[in-house]
Motif scaffolding. Sequence first.
Motif, short mmCIF file in Angstrom:
data_model
loop_
_atom_site.label_atom_id
_atom_site.label_comp_id
_atom_site.label_asym_id
_atom_site.label_seq_id
_atom_site.Cartn_x
_atom_site.Cartn_y
_atom_site.Cartn_z
N GLN A 42 0.80 -1.22 0.00
CA GLN A 42 0.00 0.00 0.00
C GLN A 42 0.84 1.28 0.00
OE1 GLN A 42 -3.39 -0.23 -0.29
NE2 GLN A 42 -2.93 -2.41 -0.49
N THR A 43 2.15 1.15 0.13
CA THR A 43 2.99 2.34 0.24
C THR A 43 4.21 2.24 -0.66
OG1 THR A 43 4.32 1.46 2.06
CG2 THR A 43 2.30 2.68 2.65
N ARG A 44 4.83 3.38 -0.87
CA ARG A 44 6.13 3.44 -1.52
C ARG A 44 6.98 4.45 -0.74
NH1 ARG A 44 5.77 3.51 -6.67
NH2 ARG A 44 3.51 3.47 -6.92
N SER A 45 8.29 4.37 -0.90
CA SER A 45 9.19 5.24 -0.15
C SER A 45 10.13 5.97 -1.09
CB SER A 45 10.00 4.45 0.87
OG SER A 45 9.16 3.80 1.79
N VAL A 46 10.56 7.14 -0.68
CA VAL A 46 11.49 7.94 -1.46
C VAL A 46 12.37 8.71 -0.50
CG1 VAL A 46 9.94 9.94 -1.60
CG2 VAL A 46 11.65 9.59 -3.40
N ILE A 47 13.57 9.04 -0.93
CA ILE A 47 14.45 9.92 -0.16
C ILE A 47 14.29 11.31 -0.72
CG2 ILE A 47 16.79 10.39 0.60
CD1 ILE A 47 15.69 7.74 1.60
N PRO A 57 1.49 6.99 0.35
CA PRO A 57 0.60 5.96 -0.22
C PRO A 57 1.02 5.58 -1.63
CG PRO A 57 -0.66 7.74 0.80
CD PRO A 57 0.77 8.20 0.76
N ARG A 58 0.86 4.32 -1.97
CA ARG A 58 1.20 3.89 -3.32
C ARG A 58 0.34 4.61 -4.35
NH1 ARG A 58 3.92 0.22 -6.13
NH2 ARG A 58 4.96 -0.50 -4.26
N LYS A 59 -0.91 4.88 -4.02
CA LYS A 59 -1.79 5.65 -4.88
C LYS A 59 -2.04 7.01 -4.23
CE LYS A 59 -2.55 2.56 -8.10
NZ LYS A 59 -2.10 2.78 -9.52
N ASN A 166 14.53 16.97 -8.03
CA ASN A 166 13.12 17.18 -7.68
C ASN A 166 12.20 16.38 -8.58
OD1 ASN A 166 13.80 19.01 -5.65
ND2 ASN A 166 13.57 20.79 -6.98
N MET A 167 12.50 16.40 -9.87
CA MET A 167 11.64 15.71 -10.83
C MET A 167 11.69 14.20 -10.62
SD MET A 167 9.44 16.34 -13.17
CE MET A 167 9.69 17.93 -13.97
N ARG A 168 12.87 13.67 -10.30
CA ARG A 168 12.97 12.23 -10.02
C ARG A 168 12.19 11.85 -8.77
NH1 ARG A 168 18.52 13.25 -11.56
NH2 ARG A 168 18.95 12.30 -13.58
N ILE A 169 12.30 12.69 -7.75
CA ILE A 169 11.58 12.42 -6.50
C ILE A 169 10.08 12.38 -6.74
CG2 ILE A 169 10.99 13.39 -4.24
CD1 ILE A 169 13.92 14.45 -4.16
N LEU A 170 9.57 13.39 -7.43
CA LEU A 170 8.13 13.45 -7.68
C LEU A 170 7.68 12.35 -8.64
CD1 LEU A 170 7.53 17.30 -7.85
CD2 LEU A 170 6.99 15.73 -5.98
N GLY A 171 8.54 11.99 -9.58
CA GLY A 171 8.21 10.87 -10.46
C GLY A 171 8.02 9.59 -9.67
N CYS A 172 8.83 9.44 -8.61
CA CYS A 172 8.68 8.27 -7.74
C CYS A 172 7.42 8.35 -6.90
CB CYS A 172 9.91 8.16 -6.84
SG CYS A 172 9.79 6.85 -5.60
N VAL A 173 7.21 9.50 -6.26
CA VAL A 173 6.06 9.67 -5.38
C VAL A 173 4.75 9.40 -6.12
CG1 VAL A 173 4.72 11.39 -4.07
CG2 VAL A 173 7.21 11.28 -3.81
#
Length: 357
Positions: A42-47, A57-59, A166-173
């Motif tokens: 249900q989740t994903r993580s990012v630095i 949340p994954r979604k 920033n773009m990579r982080i938000l792409g992950c989120v």
Amino acid sequence: MLKKGVRLAFCGWLLAVCMCSMCWSAAPAAEPKACIASDTSQTRSVIDMAGRKVVVPRKVFRIATVGPGPVLNSYLFALGEGKKIANGLPYFAQTKRWWVQTMLAPHLANQPVLQGPSREVNMEVLLKLNPDVVITMGPWNARAFENAGIPVVFLEWRNASDIKANMRILGCVLDRMSRSNEYLHYFDTTINRVRRVWNVIPGKSRPKVLYFDPDTLTTPLAIADWWIEEAGGRSVTAGISRSENIRYSHEQVLLWNPDIMIVPAQERINAVYRDKRLSKTRAVLNKRIYAIPMGAHTWGHRTVEQPLTVLWAAKIFYPDRFKQVSMEDEVRTFYQRFFEYDLSDKDIRRILTGVAE
């Protein structure tokens, strides 16, 4: 009267404002980030840019953007996620000048405003919005929202490389890594395309350029030095240590004697020509005063439209070398590709002239 839970969150926020500058100011410089393993299905993580592991949340369905709202919104527009912004534009952006924001995301006009005239955050409104994640560039805000139990992703924009992180982080989120990578490829390709043209020009033959507000004699943010130099100019304010605006005198402008001046709005052009103290500068004598375009954000500031800024500036600096570049076509293509919006010819004129109406 605030409910008990809101009062507790608000108290946590006040405490955070007092404490966070010590905790966050020492955050390490961020390297380009990528997604890390999910904690659960249900989740994903990012630095994030403060080096923190953030679990979201994954979604993600609802996003609050806090701080420089139009900057943060423009990232979400570029990722095709503008419809998920839960709050309206901050108070300072409630003018016709920011018309592109509501053109790209019409629902913003009817959303609650989180930030007032002094840019403070209304925590009660934020808690009622119940966002899945908050995106901010303010460390004070980030710690306060954490204390209120809201996942917070901290971004930073100290230099040009940060836009990629920033773009990579938000792409992950947002699970939009393919779009993030597409944008980053466009960014690098456009910058290199411009650089190849002016790179053969000796340094001393490149124009000296000043981006400034003639009413206050200030240059906003160090990002101006970057886009001027990436377009093949020599920023006269480069090398001046600063984190935000710098202020100077008319005498200093005369000493710099720029070949080109760029101002933040059309009406400021006449202000330069009317100022007799600047009448002997090369830019005034040769009538090379230009107004920066304005799209999702002012192109001279922090914006995902920065590659367009570099193209526009290069065409101003070297009109003969870039005469085949149509800024109208470049803007139209960028908005179709990343903002998923078909601009009219009138829209494009308004953006390139920076005129709201």
